[in-house]
Design a protein around this motif. Structure first.
Motif, PDB file in Angstrom:
ATOM      1  N   PHE A 152       2.130   6.018   2.859  1.00  0.00           N
ATOM      2  CA  PHE A 152       3.100   5.203   3.606  1.00  0.00           C
ATOM      3  C   PHE A 152       4.492   5.547   3.082  1.00  0.00           C
ATOM      4  O   PHE A 152       4.849   5.171   1.965  1.00  0.00           O
ATOM      5  CB  PHE A 152       2.814   3.706   3.413  1.00  0.00           C
ATOM      6  N   THR A 190       2.960   3.006 -14.059  1.00  0.00           N
ATOM      7  CA  THR A 190       4.166   2.226 -14.352  1.00  0.00           C
ATOM      8  C   THR A 190       4.256   1.051 -13.372  1.00  0.00           C
ATOM      9  O   THR A 190       3.988  -0.093 -13.743  1.00  0.00           O
ATOM     10  CB  THR A 190       5.414   3.132 -14.288  1.00  0.00           C
ATOM     11  N   SER A 191       4.565   1.362 -12.102  1.00  0.00           N
ATOM     12  CA  SER A 191       4.603   0.268 -11.127  1.00  0.00           C
ATOM     13  C   SER A 191       3.472   0.403 -10.118  1.00  0.00           C
ATOM     14  O   SER A 191       3.330  -0.407  -9.222  1.00  0.00           O
ATOM     15  CB  SER A 191       5.945   0.266 -10.395  1.00  0.00           C
ATOM     16  N   SER A 192       2.659   1.462 -10.244  1.00  0.00           N
ATOM     17  CA  SER A 192       1.582   1.672  -9.274  1.00  0.00           C
ATOM     18  C   SER A 192       0.217   1.499  -9.930  1.00  0.00           C
ATOM     19  O   SER A 192       0.089   1.636 -11.154  1.00  0.00           O
ATOM     20  CB  SER A 192       1.698   3.068  -8.654  1.00  0.00           C
ATOM     21  N   ARG A 201      -4.432  10.716  -9.592  1.00  0.00           N
ATOM     22  CA  ARG A 201      -3.022  10.423  -9.345  1.00  0.00           C
ATOM     23  C   ARG A 201      -2.219  11.723  -9.313  1.00  0.00           C
ATOM     24  O   ARG A 201      -1.371  11.929  -8.442  1.00  0.00           O
ATOM     25  CB  ARG A 201      -2.485   9.523 -10.447  1.00  0.00           C
ATOM     26  N   LYS A 207      12.382  -1.741 -11.196  1.00  0.00           N
ATOM     27  CA  LYS A 207      10.970  -1.362 -11.090  1.00  0.00           C
ATOM     28  C   LYS A 207      10.119  -2.190 -12.062  1.00  0.00           C
ATOM     29  O   LYS A 207      10.520  -2.405 -13.203  1.00  0.00           O
ATOM     30  CB  LYS A 207      10.898   0.127 -11.456  1.00  0.00           C
ATOM     31  N   SER A 221      -0.544   4.560  -0.715  1.00  0.00           N
ATOM     32  CA  SER A 221      -1.318   5.661  -0.139  1.00  0.00           C
ATOM     33  C   SER A 221      -2.799   5.317  -0.165  1.00  0.00           C
ATOM     34  O   SER A 221      -3.232   4.420  -0.889  1.00  0.00           O
ATOM     35  CB  SER A 221      -1.073   6.960  -0.912  1.00  0.00           C
ATOM     36  N   THR A 248       0.863  -1.193   0.000  1.00  0.00           N
ATOM     37  CA  THR A 248       0.000   0.000   0.000  1.00  0.00           C
ATOM     38  C   THR A 248       0.891   1.232   0.000  1.00  0.00           C
ATOM     39  O   THR A 248       1.707   1.404   0.912  1.00  0.00           O
ATOM     40  CB  THR A 248      -0.869   0.032   1.288  1.00  0.00           C
TER      41      THR A 248
HETATM   42  N1  COA Z   1       0.626   8.239  -3.538  1.00  0.00           N
HETATM   43  C1  COA Z   1       0.456   7.370  -4.546  1.00  0.00           C
HETATM   44  N2  COA Z   1       1.471   6.843  -5.262  1.00  0.00           N
HETATM   45  C2  COA Z   1       2.708   7.232  -4.956  1.00  0.00           C
HETATM   46  C3  COA Z   1       2.981   8.148  -3.922  1.00  0.00           C
HETATM   47  C4  COA Z   1       1.862   8.655  -3.194  1.00  0.00           C
HETATM   48  N3  COA Z   1       1.994   9.520  -2.207  1.00  0.00           N
HETATM   49  N4  COA Z   1       4.310   8.352  -3.880  1.00  0.00           N
HETATM   50  C5  COA Z   1       4.869   7.581  -4.837  1.00  0.00           C
HETATM   51  N5  COA Z   1       3.895   6.919  -5.487  1.00  0.00           N
HETATM   52  C6  COA Z   1       4.032   6.023  -6.626  1.00  0.00           C
HETATM   53  C7  COA Z   1       4.794   6.697  -7.749  1.00  0.00           C
HETATM   54  O1  COA Z   1       3.926   7.517  -8.522  1.00  0.00           O
HETATM   55  C8  COA Z   1       5.303   5.508  -8.520  1.00  0.00           C
HETATM   56  O2  COA Z   1       4.272   5.059  -9.397  1.00  0.00           O
HETATM   57  P1  COA Z   1       4.617   4.679 -10.961  1.00  0.00           P
HETATM   58  O3  COA Z   1       5.747   3.693 -10.921  1.00  0.00           O
HETATM   59  O4  COA Z   1       3.367   4.056 -11.475  1.00  0.00           O
HETATM   60  O5  COA Z   1       4.977   5.964 -11.641  1.00  0.00           O
HETATM   61  C9  COA Z   1       5.493   4.431  -7.437  1.00  0.00           C
HETATM   62  O6  COA Z   1       4.843   4.916  -6.263  1.00  0.00           O
HETATM   63  C10 COA Z   1       6.953   4.179  -7.120  1.00  0.00           C
HETATM   64  O7  COA Z   1       7.566   5.419  -7.007  1.00  0.00           O
HETATM   65  P2  COA Z   1       9.154   5.566  -6.906  1.00  0.00           P
HETATM   66  O8  COA Z   1       9.475   7.008  -7.100  1.00  0.00           O
HETATM   67  O9  COA Z   1       9.760   4.537  -7.788  1.00  0.00           O
HETATM   68  O10 COA Z   1       9.443   5.134  -5.428  1.00  0.00           O
HETATM   69  P3  COA Z   1       9.385   5.963  -4.096  1.00  0.00           P
HETATM   70  O11 COA Z   1      10.761   6.048  -3.613  1.00  0.00           O
HETATM   71  O12 COA Z   1       8.566   7.206  -4.225  1.00  0.00           O
HETATM   72  O13 COA Z   1       8.589   4.914  -3.183  1.00  0.00           O
HETATM   73  C11 COA Z   1       6.846   3.616  -2.270  1.00  0.00           C
HETATM   74  C12 COA Z   1       7.192   4.788  -3.192  1.00  0.00           C
HETATM   75  C13 COA Z   1       5.329   3.589  -2.086  1.00  0.00           C
HETATM   76  C14 COA Z   1       7.279   2.307  -2.922  1.00  0.00           C
HETATM   77  C15 COA Z   1       7.612   3.815  -0.896  1.00  0.00           C
HETATM   78  O14 COA Z   1       7.248   5.042  -0.323  1.00  0.00           O
HETATM   79  C16 COA Z   1       7.342   2.710   0.078  1.00  0.00           C
HETATM   80  O15 COA Z   1       7.969   1.672   0.069  1.00  0.00           O
HETATM   81  N6  COA Z   1       6.378   2.932   0.989  1.00  0.00           N
HETATM   82  C17 COA Z   1       5.970   1.912   1.947  1.00  0.00           C
HETATM   83  C18 COA Z   1       4.962   0.969   1.341  1.00  0.00           C
HETATM   84  C19 COA Z   1       4.564  -0.111   2.346  1.00  0.00           C
HETATM   85  O16 COA Z   1       5.367  -0.904   2.769  1.00  0.00           O
HETATM   86  N7  COA Z   1       3.276  -0.097   2.729  1.00  0.00           N
HETATM   87  C20 COA Z   1       2.764  -1.026   3.656  1.00  0.00           C
HETATM   88  C21 COA Z   1       2.671  -0.500   5.037  1.00  0.00           C
HETATM   89  S1  COA Z   1       4.151   0.130   5.676  1.00  0.00           S
END
Ligand code: COA
Ligand code: ADP
Length: 608
Positions: free
Chosen positions: A255, A103-105, A165, A141, A76, A74
């Motif tokens: 998150f 892309t990855s989301s 988004r 990714k 967000s 998750t």
């Molecule tokens: N809301 C929605 N999507 C978001 C976001 C937000 N606030 N911030 C980043 N993303 C999306 C990006 O748009 C991207 O999507 P895309 O690949 O489709 O373009 C994707 O997340 C990955 O983004 P990236 O820039 O490669 O990585 P990041 O360093 O921003 O990390 C997470 C994003 C979500 C992977 C990271 O913050 C994380 O691991 N969070 C914890 C997730 C988790 O473990 N949750 C369970 C409870 S802890």
């Protein structure tokens, strides 16, 4: 941010019989049904919101994993507004499906309903949109496959997902900006004699992440963290009012980083402010292992009410904030409440219910822009247009619904889509082809994609007053150009392939290829959305009568590298309806000459 749930029945029934007679079920759709038992409920016999959040997160995660084929986390969750509480003995039905993959989301839409088994009644509890990210593999990714919308509802959610988004990704930054500017204007907190000290509501609690709290990849479930956060927030809220609080809203949150088995999660909550009937509780979740520093996992803001025996919100005691941080959070909660109310007003209204002009200010810019673009996208997904006239290859369609009249004008030009977008999105150039645009000035460049204009049009009667408009113009390029290019290529190939196969294949086989050719609808168009706003700096004057635009604008589709389809939409305000419906012939002629002139303008300027 809430999403429109147009038709509960359509969302609840996973099987849709299509016009062709085929039964269709969204392949990403996942359903969960649970009977609410006493072990899921609080001492008042109501399902705990934390338990519901866990079920929602698991259902949505399974839907994301069904689409992606890999493990997901998750990232967000957008605002959730709980409309009802759920009692023990009721059934909770949760439906989740992937609205769109980037892309990855992925954006996953989640609908929660409550069912009374004795009366067979069902009602909506909440609707939420969560973003899940496919876990990185050794190769980096993940590139997800696209979602192919099949129904009009899916097409609409697909289209709106791109706009949601955009808002999600800028949300934190914008909220920080708004909070810092609006709290500066709020001044000192008011002192109340009988106020409860905020310190009395402070909660700190620790949780050890064990295997049942995590998935098979040892990552803590997002829903579990939300449930722990809701637990401490409920304790803080109860301490303010010495009664049982009901959770109404959770604000959009992100998150920030993962948590794993063995983490200690420290959850801190305090009431930030108490208003007449609601209070804001802030919660912060941090993780650590051994002697490592704390990692900030998540912060959330929850709104609670206290209901009396008639289920009406009770008046709450005032709060006396702690110095420094407490006072800052107290002011920030006031600013967040204003943002929340503005947003609820702007984004939840149907286009037919919003008063035509909404006041514009920097704090509601993000939501007005969202509303502006979404209204145009919704018009673009309507499929019941009636072709009213065709003149000089300009087609005029109309649609009458709920006492509203919508127009659509369509034409093709031999100008690349990006250049068409560039030329049409600067409204100052419109007077070069539209004789109704007498004057056009930029009032405010709100951001790169949003501009406020004042437009003056000449009088339609001799000696009469002209009209002027204050318009918010929101422009958008396609969500992801890389995906558009590849999908364009696929759709061209599919069209070619379909053309060849027509000669060789039986019709049943062609049916499935036709479904593939709907890939074309996966493209995002370029968009220029227009709506009226009001500005205190530009009140109506005696020289002009102030006109209003509910929803208008262009969608610009790249048909090929040189051919572009332009669609112009306009939603007539109820006031002009009687004039227009009696003069559809005159109108179609006016549209035809304006858009022929538009086509010439674009051709003449196609090289910049
Ligand atoms: N809301 C929605 N999507 C978001 C976001 C937000 N606030 N911030 C980043 N993303 C999306 C990006 O748009 C991207 O999507 P895309 O690949 O489709 O373009 C994707 O997340 C990955 O983004 P990236 O820039 O490669 O990585 P990041 O360093 O921003 O990390 C997470 C994003 C979500 C992977 C990271 O913050 C994380 O691991 N969070 C914890 C997730 C988790 O473990 N949750 C369970 C409870 S802890
Ligand atoms: P802030 O900048 O306000 O500390 P955070 O994201 O750290 O923002 O925290 C979010 C919310 O969590 C705060 O508004 C507050 O309500 C609550 N919170 C943060 N720290 C504490 C704490 N030490 N004790 C109790 N509640 C806290």
């Amino acid at each position: 941010m809430t999403s429109n749930v147009k038709d509960l029945d359509t969302m609840l029934d996973p099987l849709i019989i299509q016009e062709s007679g085929e039964v269709y079920r969204n392949p990403t759709q996942v359903q969960m049904s649970q009977i609410v038992l006493p072990c899921h409920a609080n001492h008042c016999g109501e399902l705990s919101a934390g338990q519901l959040l866990k079920w929602m997160d698991s259902t949505a995660c399974l839907s994301a994993e069904r689409h992606s084929g890999v493990s997901c986390v998750t990232a967000s969750v957008d605002d959730i507004h709980f409309e009802h509480t759920i009692g023990v003995g009721k059934v909770v039905n949760i439906t989740a499906k992937v609205n769109r993959a980037f892309t990855s989301s992925m954006e996953v839409g989640i609908l929660v309903t409550c069912e009374d088994l004795y009366t067979a009644r069902q009602w909506k509890v909440c609707h939420a949109c969560a973003t899940f990210v496919a876990r990185r593999t050794g190769a980096g990714k993940v590139q997800l496959k696209q979602v192919i919308p099949h129904t009009q509802m899916e097409q609409m959610e697909y289209s709106l997902a791109a706009e949601r988004r955009r808002m999600r990704l800028i949300h934190a930054e914008i909220i920080t900006d708004i909070l810092s500017s609006s709290t500066a204007q709020l001044g000192e907190c008011q002192e109340y004699e009988d106020a409860v000290r905020a310190e009395r509501t402070r909660v700190e609690s620790v949780e050890l992440v064990l295997p049942p709290h995590a998935n098979h990849q040892v990552s803590t479930f997002g829903g579990q963290i939300m449930a722990w956060m809701e637990n401490v927030a409920t304790i803080a809220a109860s301490r303010l009012c010495n009664a049982h609080p009901t959770l109404r809203t959770i604000e959009m949150f992100h998150f920030r980083g993962p948590s794993h088995i063995g983490d200690r999660l420290v959850l801190k909550a305090i009431v930030n402010n108490a208003f007449k009937h609601s209070m804001e509780v802030g919660v912060c979740a941090e993780a650590y292992q051994g002697g490592e520093p704390l990692r900030h996992i998540n912060s959330a803001f929850m709104t609670f009410e206290v209901l009396d025996s008639d289920r009406k919100p009770r008046t709450l005691p005032r709060l006396r904030p702690e110095p420094v941080d407490g006072k800052r959070r107290y002011q920030e909660a006031i600013a967040r409440k204003k943002i929340r109310l503005d947003r609820k007003y702007i984004t939840s209204c149907k286009q037919t219910e919003v008063p035509v002009s909404v006041p514009w200010d920097p704090s509601n810019q993000m939501y007005l822009s969202y509303n502006n673009v979404s209204a145009l996208k919704l018009m673009d997904t309507r499929n019941n247009w009636v072709l009213t006239s065709e003149k000089n290859k300009v087609r005029l369609y109309t649609l009458e619904e709920d006492h509203m009249l919508f127009f659509k004008v369509e034409m093709n030009v031999s100008v690349p889509a990006e250049q068409t977008f560039h030329l049409l999105s600067d409204l100052r150039r419109r007077k070069e082809w539209d004789r109704h645009y007498e004057e056009c000035e930029v009032i405010n460049q709100a951001d790169e994609d949003d501009t406020l204009y004042r437009i003056a049009t000449p009088s339609v009667t001799k000696g009469g007053k002209g009209q002027d408009f204050i318009l918010l113009a929101s422009r958008r390029k396609p969500c992801d150009s890389r995906c558009v290019v590849s999908i364009l290529a696929i759709s061209v190939l599919v069209k070619l392939f379909t053309g060849l196969m027509l000669y060789f294949l039986p019709t049943s086989f062609l049916g499935s290829i036709m479904t593939l050719s709907s890939l074309g609808s996966l493209r995002d168009p370029y968009l220029i959305a227009l709506r009226s706003v009001t500005l205190p700096t530009h009140p109506p004057t005696d020289d002009y009568s102030r006109g209003e635009v509910l929803c208008a604008g262009f969608t610009i589709w790249e048909e090929s590298s040189t051919i572009t389809k332009i669609t112009y939409y306009n939603q007539a305000t109820p006031g002009v309806l009687p004039y227009i419906s009696t003069d559809i012939v005159g109108l179609s002629s006016a549209f035809s000459s304006s858009f022929s002139a538009c086509s010439q303008f674009l051709e003449a300027n196609k090289y910049g």
